[in-house]
Structure formats: C-alpha cells, structure tokens
Design an enzyme around this catalytic site. Sequence first.
Site, short mmCIF file in Angstrom:
data_model
loop_
_atom_site.label_atom_id
_atom_site.label_comp_id
_atom_site.label_asym_id
_atom_site.label_seq_id
_atom_site.Cartn_x
_atom_site.Cartn_y
_atom_site.Cartn_z
CG ASP A 73 0.54 -22.59 1.40
OD1 ASP A 73 -0.13 -21.61 0.97
OD2 ASP A 73 0.09 -23.37 2.24
CG HIS B 164 -4.25 -11.87 -1.86
ND1 HIS B 164 -5.11 -11.48 -2.86
CD2 HIS B 164 -3.77 -10.72 -1.31
CE1 HIS B 164 -5.14 -10.15 -2.92
NE2 HIS B 164 -4.34 -9.67 -2.00
CB SER B 165 -0.09 -17.42 0.10
OG SER B 165 0.29 -18.47 0.96
CG ASP C 181 -3.86 -19.99 1.51
OD1 ASP C 181 -3.95 -19.89 2.75
OD2 ASP C 181 -2.77 -20.16 0.93
CB THR D 210 -2.09 -22.89 4.86
OG1 THR D 210 -1.87 -22.58 3.46
CG2 THR D 210 -2.50 -24.34 5.02
CG HIS E 267 -2.18 -0.86 0.89
ND1 HIS E 267 -3.48 -0.47 1.17
CD2 HIS E 267 -2.29 -2.08 0.31
CE1 HIS E 267 -4.32 -1.42 0.79
NE2 HIS E 267 -3.63 -2.41 0.27
CG ASP E 268 4.77 3.67 1.71
OD1 ASP E 268 4.08 4.72 1.76
OD2 ASP E 268 6.01 3.68 1.79
CG ASP F 251 5.93 8.45 -0.36
OD1 ASP F 251 5.24 7.64 0.28
OD2 ASP F 251 5.45 9.40 -1.03
CB SER G 66 3.19 9.24 2.20
OG SER G 66 2.74 8.32 1.23
#
Length: 287
Positions: A237, A212-213, A230, A232, A87-88, A101, A103
């Site tokens: 993984d 997103h694992s 997921d 786990t 996200h940064d 940066d 922010s």
Amino acid sequence: MYMLRSIIILATGASLASALDFMEYGNKAFDAIKRNLPDIEIIKPRQLALCPAVWTLVASELSTTFLNTTDLLCNDDARAAIRAAFHDCASWNTSVTGGCDGSLILAPEELTRSENNGLQDIGPKLLALTKKYQAIDSSVTAADMIQFASSVAIVSCPLGPRVQTFVGRKDSSTANVEGLLPDVNAPSADLITLFANKGINADELIALIGAHSSSKQFHVDETQAGAPQDDTPGEWDVDFYADTSSKPAGVFVLASDASLAADPQTSATFQSFVGAQAKWNGAFTQR
Ligand SMILES: *[C@@H]1O[C@H](CO)[C@@H](O)[C@H](O)[C@H]1NC(C)=O
Ligand SMILES: *[C@@H]1O[C@H](CO)[C@@H](O)[C@H](O)[C@H]1NC(C)=O
C-alpha cells in the site's frame, strides 16, 4: 523498483499493446534493465504464448513461497526477494559493467557484502530454484529468476500490481562493483545522483522507494531487527509515504527515506503518493 520494469507480466491481465510496445526500451529510465537483456527479439511476452512454459511452474511455486496462508499477507521471503531484485540490478552505473546478471547469487562474494546484509537467506533459495528449473528448461537464468521472483513477490502482497516482466538475461558469476547500492544514511542529494547515474530520475526514484511499503529492517539497527518501514509491511500500500513523515509507533524510518521526503527536489513527488494507491502503482510499474 523495478525496478524496474525488470520484469514480465505474470498474469494475462496486461494489454497486448503494452507487451508489444518495445519502443519503451527507448526510455533511458529503463536502461538499467534493458542493458542486460539480449536482443530485443528474444524477449518473450507471455501474451504471445512465447514466454517459456517453465515460468508458469516457477510462478506457481513462488506464489506458495511468498504468501503467508494464515494472514494472507506477503511474508519475509517475499520482501527479501523484492530487495534482491533491486540489489542484483542496481550494482551498476553508466560507467561500469554489471547490473541484472545474477551475480548477486552466482558470485559467492557478493552476498557476503554488508550492503547485501539481510539477503543471505533468500539468496540460496533463489539459486536452488534456478538450478531446479534449469533442469526443466535450460533457458532459465539466475538473473531472470531473481527478477521474476520479485514480480511474484509483489503480487503476493495485497494491492501489489502485476509488474511487466521480461526474461532473457544472461548470467555472470563475476561479482559486480561494490558500493553502487544506496547507503541508508546517504543524504538525498547523493541518492539522487547515484540513481541518475543508473538512468533513474528523481521522480522515478521516489516511486521506486515506495517498495519500502513491504520492507522491514534487520541490520540498520539490530536492536530493532524486524521493524517495518510502514505500519502494514504485509501489504503493498502507500502507507510508507505517510509514515515516513509522520512515524507511527513501531515503524522504523530509514534516514535515506526521511532525507528524500524532505528534499525540495523530491518532497512534492513524495507527498503526491500519500493516500494515492492507484497513482503509485501506476508510477511503480512504469519503472
Ligand atoms: C503467518 O502469519 C501469522 C499471523 O500473522 C503469524 O503468526 C506467522 O508467524 C506467519 N508465518 C510466517 C512464516 O511468516
Ligand atoms: C560508477 O561507479 C564507479 C565505481 O564506484 C565510479 O568510479 C564512477 O564514478 C561511477 N560513474 C558514474 C557515472 O556514476
């Protein structure tokens, strides 16, 4: 995500050759990261013993922070740190300024945005760490802390690769432009364009979202807060790739992931990571 090769090697395992291969900066896929680094000369690969010693202390503290010592899996702070790094960095495109940066945690407004929901706990923690270690070495920046924390978080998850990580970013306390992060309900075509405008192609996007694992959703559907993407979430993984198309009980599939899994432009790459841990780790760490 890497995301992004946003990142320096935490341990000494990587080859010296790769640490020295600054030609990789010629790769446009890497622009999202490159652009917020200062001159290439001051990038300090740890292999050359030039990485400031302070980062060894930071790594030690973060390792403790991100590992659940009971089940030896990475914890909620780890997954939040991985998301924070994205996200940064990703609040940027080729026509506006911003990016990696700091922010996200330095501009008070940014963390309060709905697109950053779920990062409100990790943000102040990373800011406190930045200040703590700045007192030891003034070269520490919030921007570097965020990326470095993500790298430590990734290796804190079983199977997580060591991601090459660089320091030297400059901080900004000016909020980045809103709305440049992927919307969880966006169709695949929009996502592919959004990432292309950050220098990340469709295949790289598919490798990136494998992060997103280790994720859980808290705000997409608050009635299922904490539902993982997921089966786990404490491990780095490749179950995410299988589970997105064939959802096990308790897993929450994000609409954006389902759309990318089904899109003819990306589905083959998506499927190619099913059951392919080494292939995915290799692809992810190239980001
Ligand atoms: C650590 O893992 C144990 C066993 O899975 C779990 O009960 C506990 O809530 C976890 N602690 C944290 C802080 O996540
Ligand atoms: C970058 O983001 C700005 C602000 O949302 C938008 O107006 C512009 O079209 C985007 N440019 C590219 C190349 O994506």
